[in-house]
Design an enzyme around this catalytic site. Structure first.
Site, mmCIF file in Angstrom:
data_model
loop_
_atom_site.group_PDB
_atom_site.id
_atom_site.type_symbol
_atom_site.label_atom_id
_atom_site.label_comp_id
_atom_site.label_asym_id
_atom_site.label_seq_id
_atom_site.Cartn_x
_atom_site.Cartn_y
_atom_site.Cartn_z
ATOM 1 N N HIS A 98 0.861 -1.102 -0.344
ATOM 2 C CA HIS A 98 0.510 0.072 0.004
ATOM 3 C C HIS A 98 0.406 1.057 -0.322
ATOM 4 O O HIS A 98 1.647 1.291 1.038
ATOM 5 C CB HIS A 98 -0.835 -0.180 1.226
ATOM 6 C CG HIS A 98 -1.992 1.245 1.783
ATOM 7 N ND1 HIS A 98 -1.605 2.096 1.685
ATOM 8 C CD2 HIS A 98 -3.309 0.995 1.313
ATOM 9 C CE1 HIS A 98 -3.020 2.893 1.633
ATOM 10 N NE2 HIS A 98 -4.060 1.950 0.943
ATOM 11 N N GLU A 168 -4.096 2.445 -6.819
ATOM 12 C CA GLU A 168 -4.727 3.596 -5.907
ATOM 13 C C GLU A 168 -3.641 4.596 -6.636
ATOM 14 O O GLU A 168 -2.622 4.466 -5.807
ATOM 15 C CB GLU A 168 -4.319 2.647 -4.513
ATOM 16 C CG GLU A 168 -5.442 2.414 -4.322
ATOM 17 C CD GLU A 168 -5.576 2.115 -2.977
ATOM 18 O OE1 GLU A 168 -7.003 2.251 -2.180
ATOM 19 O OE2 GLU A 168 -4.092 1.840 -1.594
#
Length: 251
Positions: A98, A168
């Site tokens: 992430h 993302e």
């Protein structure tokens, strides 16, 4: 070519949630019955809640995952958690790479790759995250950056059953900003091409999620885009109604 890819809607609670938050999870489980017929649902709570969350979701249609793992199975790594520990607590997925881990903890593609391999070793599905910064997008380097992250972060031997890739864009996470539909489609096409180039038919079946200010108001438009097979949801996953509304928006 694979048939229609079953969507996955994954919630990343990040550093949010105490025991009282299990009420929202219970509401998600209760509301998942009809949605689950066409969409897989996953919640990744903080590590302290994985065991009670997994126990609460036994018999439901909601899977539980971790937000990160160490590359090693055990050892002198204070504060870390191994993929084996996540699996032992009831997780079946784990997020790796992430942007908050890459930025705040200096994780490189090589570190992310090792974590994905650890996830597979423990029998977990690895959700590998990729995405460019605002400066990289403005410089016209988004596709290049994402391609490089994929090459470095996704291990050899990936299969549709053990890998999910989440795009993302760093500048869209928690900001309320979203790329255009064209921007999302272009990057998801780059990801699909990269995976099919490396993994052939298996790469065609890997689920590609979009994340970054995905919410009920924009979910239907984004989830209908080519090569978007679901979403990785941040803040909107903390409320059962919002999370389920996004899942309902899957075509």
């Amino acid at each position: 070519m694979p048939g229609k890819i079953r969507p996955l809607i994954a919630g990343n609670w990040k550093m949010n949630g105490l025991k009282a938050s299990l009420g929202e999870l219970a509401a998600i489980g209760k509301g998942a019955g009809e949605v689950w017929r066409r969409v897989d649902l996953l919640i990744c709570p903080p590590a302290t809640l994985i065991f009670p969350a997994a126990a609460a979701m036994i018999g439901s249609k909601v899977a539980i995952g971790g937000q990160d793992c160490h590359a090693e199975a055990s050892g002198a790594n204070t504060g870390d958690i191994s993929a084996e520990m996540l699996a032992d607590a009831g997780a079946t997925y784990v997020i790796v790479g992430h942007s908050e881990r890459r930025t705040d903890h200096g994780e490189t593609d090589a570190v992310v790759r090792a974590k994905a391999e650890a996830a597979w070793r423990a029998g977990l599905v690895a959700i590998v995250c990729v995405g460019e910064t605002r400066a990289e997008r403005d410089a016209g380097r988004a596709a290049e950056v994402v391609g490089r992250q994929l090459d470095g972060s996704v291990p050899d031997g990936a299969r549709a059953a053990n890998l999910v890739v989440a795009y993302e864009p760093v500048w869209a996470i928690g900001t309320g900003l979203t790329p255009t539909s064209q921007d999302i489609e272009e990057i998801h096409a780059v990801i699909r091409q990269n995976l099919t180039g490396r993994f052939k038919a298996e790469g065609e079946g890997v689920r590609l999620l979009y994340g970054g200010s995905l919410k009920p108001a924009n979910a239907a438009e984004i989830l209908a885009l080519a090569n978007v097979n679901g979403g990785l949801i941040g803040g909107a996953s903390l409320k059962a109604a919002d999370f389920l509304a996004i899942a309902e928006a899957c075509p």
